[in-house]
Write an enzyme that holds these catalytic residues in place. Structure first.
Site, PDB file in Angstrom:
ATOM      1  N   LYS A   1     -40.819  39.476  36.122  1.00 24.11           N
ATOM      2  CA  LYS A   1     -41.410  39.976  34.869  1.00 24.11           C
ATOM      3  C   LYS A   1     -41.887  38.854  33.932  1.00 24.11           C
ATOM      4  CE  LYS A   1     -41.188  44.036  33.857  1.00 24.11           C
ATOM      5  NZ  LYS A   1     -42.042  45.050  34.475  1.00 24.11           N
TER       6      LYS A   1
ATOM      7  N   CYS B   1     -36.691  -6.065  26.600  1.00 24.99           N
ATOM      8  CA  CYS B   1     -37.219  -6.055  25.230  1.00 24.99           C
ATOM      9  C   CYS B   1     -36.103  -6.269  24.201  1.00 24.99           C
ATOM     10  CB  CYS B   1     -38.029  -4.783  24.996  1.00 24.99           C
ATOM     11  SG  CYS B   1     -39.293  -5.049  23.731  1.00 24.99           S
TER      12      CYS B   1
ATOM     13  N   HIS C   1     -41.855  -4.710  29.307  1.00 26.84           N
ATOM     14  CA  HIS C   1     -41.259  -3.514  29.918  1.00 26.84           C
ATOM     15  C   HIS C   1     -41.690  -3.385  31.382  1.00 26.84           C
ATOM     16  CE1 HIS C   1     -39.586  -1.724  26.247  1.00 26.84           C
ATOM     17  NE2 HIS C   1     -40.566  -2.383  25.659  1.00 26.84           N
TER      18      HIS C   1
ATOM     19  N   GLU D   1     -40.381  -1.764  33.659  1.00 23.14           N
ATOM     20  CA  GLU D   1     -40.153  -0.408  34.191  1.00 23.14           C
ATOM     21  C   GLU D   1     -41.425   0.428  34.234  1.00 23.14           C
ATOM     22  OE1 GLU D   1     -39.104  -1.551  31.282  1.00 23.14           O
ATOM     23  OE2 GLU D   1     -39.060  -0.037  29.698  1.00 23.14           O
TER      24      GLU D   1
HETATM   25  N1  GLN Z   1     -37.335  -3.710  18.088  1.00 24.17           N
HETATM   26  C1  GLN Z   1     -37.759  -4.807  18.898  1.00 24.17           C
HETATM   27  C2  GLN Z   1     -39.141  -5.304  18.495  1.00 24.17           C
HETATM   28  O1  GLN Z   1     -39.892  -4.592  17.859  1.00 24.17           O
HETATM   29  C3  GLN Z   1     -37.743  -4.455  20.369  1.00 24.17           C
HETATM   30  C4  GLN Z   1     -38.729  -3.413  20.757  1.00 24.17           C
HETATM   31  C5  GLN Z   1     -38.457  -2.770  22.096  1.00 24.17           C
HETATM   32  O2  GLN Z   1     -37.365  -2.877  22.639  1.00 24.17           O
HETATM   33  N2  GLN Z   1     -39.429  -2.066  22.635  1.00 24.17           N
HETATM   34  O3  GLN Z   1     -39.511  -6.391  18.836  1.00 24.17           O
END
Ligand code: GLN
Length: 546
Positions: free
Chosen positions: A190, A382, A508, A510
């Protein structure tokens, strides 16, 4: 002529529209088609960059520095694509564009309205992706659920799009849920019927219905859905819940005949689908029995989507090393000196992810100290890397109050500080150092070994950086600057010199890891975890003998 597939969702959210779109993209790519994928998000934010992870999950960053929806991460992980700002559309962007045009006088004399001005702008964005990517097939995922007020202009636009480019060049797929209810766990059609009738009210007749379900669909159920929803019976396809990995979904959908029917309806003569490499990868994942325990020490542990790309990249690293990655989410605010041993007992490696703001920082620093001193493989990403630098300054150099100026503007030792280019920045949306930036690796470092090359390009999203005046003193005490920007101005990777695997990256990695191509650093990190585990087991045995 490009063909277009539109994927809408019904009944409720979180049914896996993004995974379905990505999986279809994966199947079509493995049949030799050039594809592209785009996401339309009906919210009014221009991009998700200013939203909290609690609202939206992670912010995924593309090479060109666009802050996008996390579904774009799935699109890239399931396919060979590298996406750009064109692939992510929001209501905010559409309205901004239309209002700018209005101010310029582009619509002079006219009343500017949702139909046709907003819908035209949406259609323009779809055509742009087709034009620029020169794809055979563009898959467009419409965010939200049919029936949402803010989704209506997008649905109206794709309805018109079919008229513009022709029925034979478009296909509508609707993903719904078949819930099981009552003591007998009876599956119900449904909600699907209601959802499709809602779609029909707008003038969209789905060609394929994908039913998210925990059980196979019986012939009878298919027949019922087909009859009430006006869709061919063979086009009612079960999207069965997966058991082990989201990477099983392409094969599940292929077995249900999804790509076959899609290509047939689009009038494309089917290329021979060769899913062998993909299936081998999934098979490897399922077959591996050895498990490594990886702690991810972050702030948003309750919310899986907040570190989505990190969890996926860890899984890819596991596949590459023939092991299963068991992720242990450690809430950094609960990490205390007295319980460090207990918290990390049985852990084979620790990852400290990125983030913003002071909450949880001291827990991250304690975690890092534990990993550094106990020689547990450590991956700082980061903010995680920045915390590695702060910890090193405090505990190795003895700079007690060392900090990042993000958390303590007056600190005596600002080992992490605002990048110069950020001094004048006032707006918060889209103003960080974003997207792909090159870096040069130092020979003889763990990172160089992992990448196997000197020049890399990685995606960034930050405002703060390693403060260069501390390079020398940190270096003299064992913190290696393993990578820098080509102009030598920014530190991109740090490593511990006397440690099995202690690597911190300002970027990053990832975001660039794919199911078929694990990121080099994640692969190397998991390898270090496997080594740590076997060494720990050996040590235990020796102790047992004594
Ligand atoms: N806050 C930190 C910066 O602006 C790390 C940023 C993050 O981990 N993406 O540099």
């Amino acid at each position: 002529m490009t063909k277009y597939i539109f994927i809408t969702g019904g009944v409720c959210s979180s049914l896996g529209k993004g995974i379905a779109a990505s999986s279809l993209g994966c199947l079509l790519e493995h049949s030799g088609y050039k594809i592209n994928l785009m996401k339309m998000d009906p919210y009014i934010n221009v991009d998700p960059g200013t939203m909290s992870p609690y609202q939206h999950g992670e912010v995924y960053v593309t090479d060109d520095g666009t802050e996008t929806d996390l579904d774009l991460g799935n699109y890239e992980r399931f396919t060979s694509l590298s996406l750009s700002k064109l692939n992510s559309v929001t209501t905010g962007q559409i309205y901004r564009e239309v209002i700018e045009k209005e101010r310029r006088g582009d619509f002079l004399g006219k009343t500017v309205q949702v139909i046709p001005h907003i819908t035209n702008e949406i259609k323009l964005r779809i055509s742009k992706v087709a034009e620029q990517s020169m794809a055979d097939i563009v898959i467009v995922e419409i965010g939200g659920t049919v029936g949402d007020i803010e989704g209506i202009p997008f649905l109206e636009a794709i309805r018109q799009f079919r008229l513009d480019v022709g029925q034979q060049n478009t296909l509508f797929i609707h993903l719904t849920l078949i819930p099981v209810v009552g003591a007998s766990l009876e599956p119900k059609t449904k909600p699907t019927q209601h959802s499709v009738s809602k779609l029909r009210e707008i003038g969209i007749m789905p060609d394929v219905i994908l039913c998210r379900t925990s059980k196979e669909l019986s012939q009878e159920m298919r027949g019922k859905i087909s009859l009430f929803c006006n869709v061919e019976e063979r086009a009612v396809i079960a999207a069965l819940d997966i058991e082990r990995s989201i990477y099983e979904v392409p094969s599940i959908l292929a077995k249900g005949g999804l790509d076959e029917i899609v290509l047939e309806k689009l009038g494309l003569t089917r290329g021979k689908r060769d899913l062998s490499r993909w299936e081998q990868m999934v098979g490897q994942f399922i077959a591996s029995t050895e498990v490594v325990n990886i702690a991810v020490a972050g702030k948003y542990t309750e919310l899986h989507d907040a570190y989505k790309s990190i969890y996926e990249a860890l899984a890819h690293g596991g596949i590459d090393n023939g092991v299963n990655v068991n992720i242990i989410k450690v809430k950094v605010e609960s990490v205390k000196e007295e319980i460090l041993e207990e918290t990390f007992s049985g852990i084979h490696a620790i990852l400290v992810p990125g983030g913003f703001g002071e909450r949880g920082i001291e827990g991250k620093i304690l975690t890092i100290k534990y990993a550094r001193m106990n020689k547990v493989p450590l991956f700082g990403i980061c903010l995680g890397m920045q915390c590695m630098v702060i910890e090193f300054a405090r505990n190795v150099l003895g700079f007690e109050n060392a900090n990042s100026t993000e958390f303590d503007i007056e600190t005596e030792h600002p080992v992490i500080s605002l990048m110069e280019e950020q001094y004048e920045v006032v707006n918060l949306g889209g103003t960080m150092r974003l997207g792909a930036q090159p870096a040069i690796l130092g020979e003889g470092t763990k990172s160089f070994d992992a990448y196997g090359s000197e020049k890399i390009s990685e995606r960034h999203r930050h405002r703060y950086e390693f403060t260069n005046k501390y390079r020398e003193i940190m270096g003299s005490k064992g913190l290696i600057i393993a990578a820098k920007s080509p102009d030598d101005k920014l530190v991109e990777i740090i490593e511990y010199n006397d440690h099995p695997w202690g690597v911190g990256v300002q970027f990053h990695p990832e975001f660039k890891s794919k199911a078929l191509n694990a990121h080099a650093l994640f692969s190397s990190f998991i390898k270090a975890a496997v080594l740590f585990k076997s060494k720990a087991e050996e040590d235990n045995e020796v102790q047992g003998v004594q």
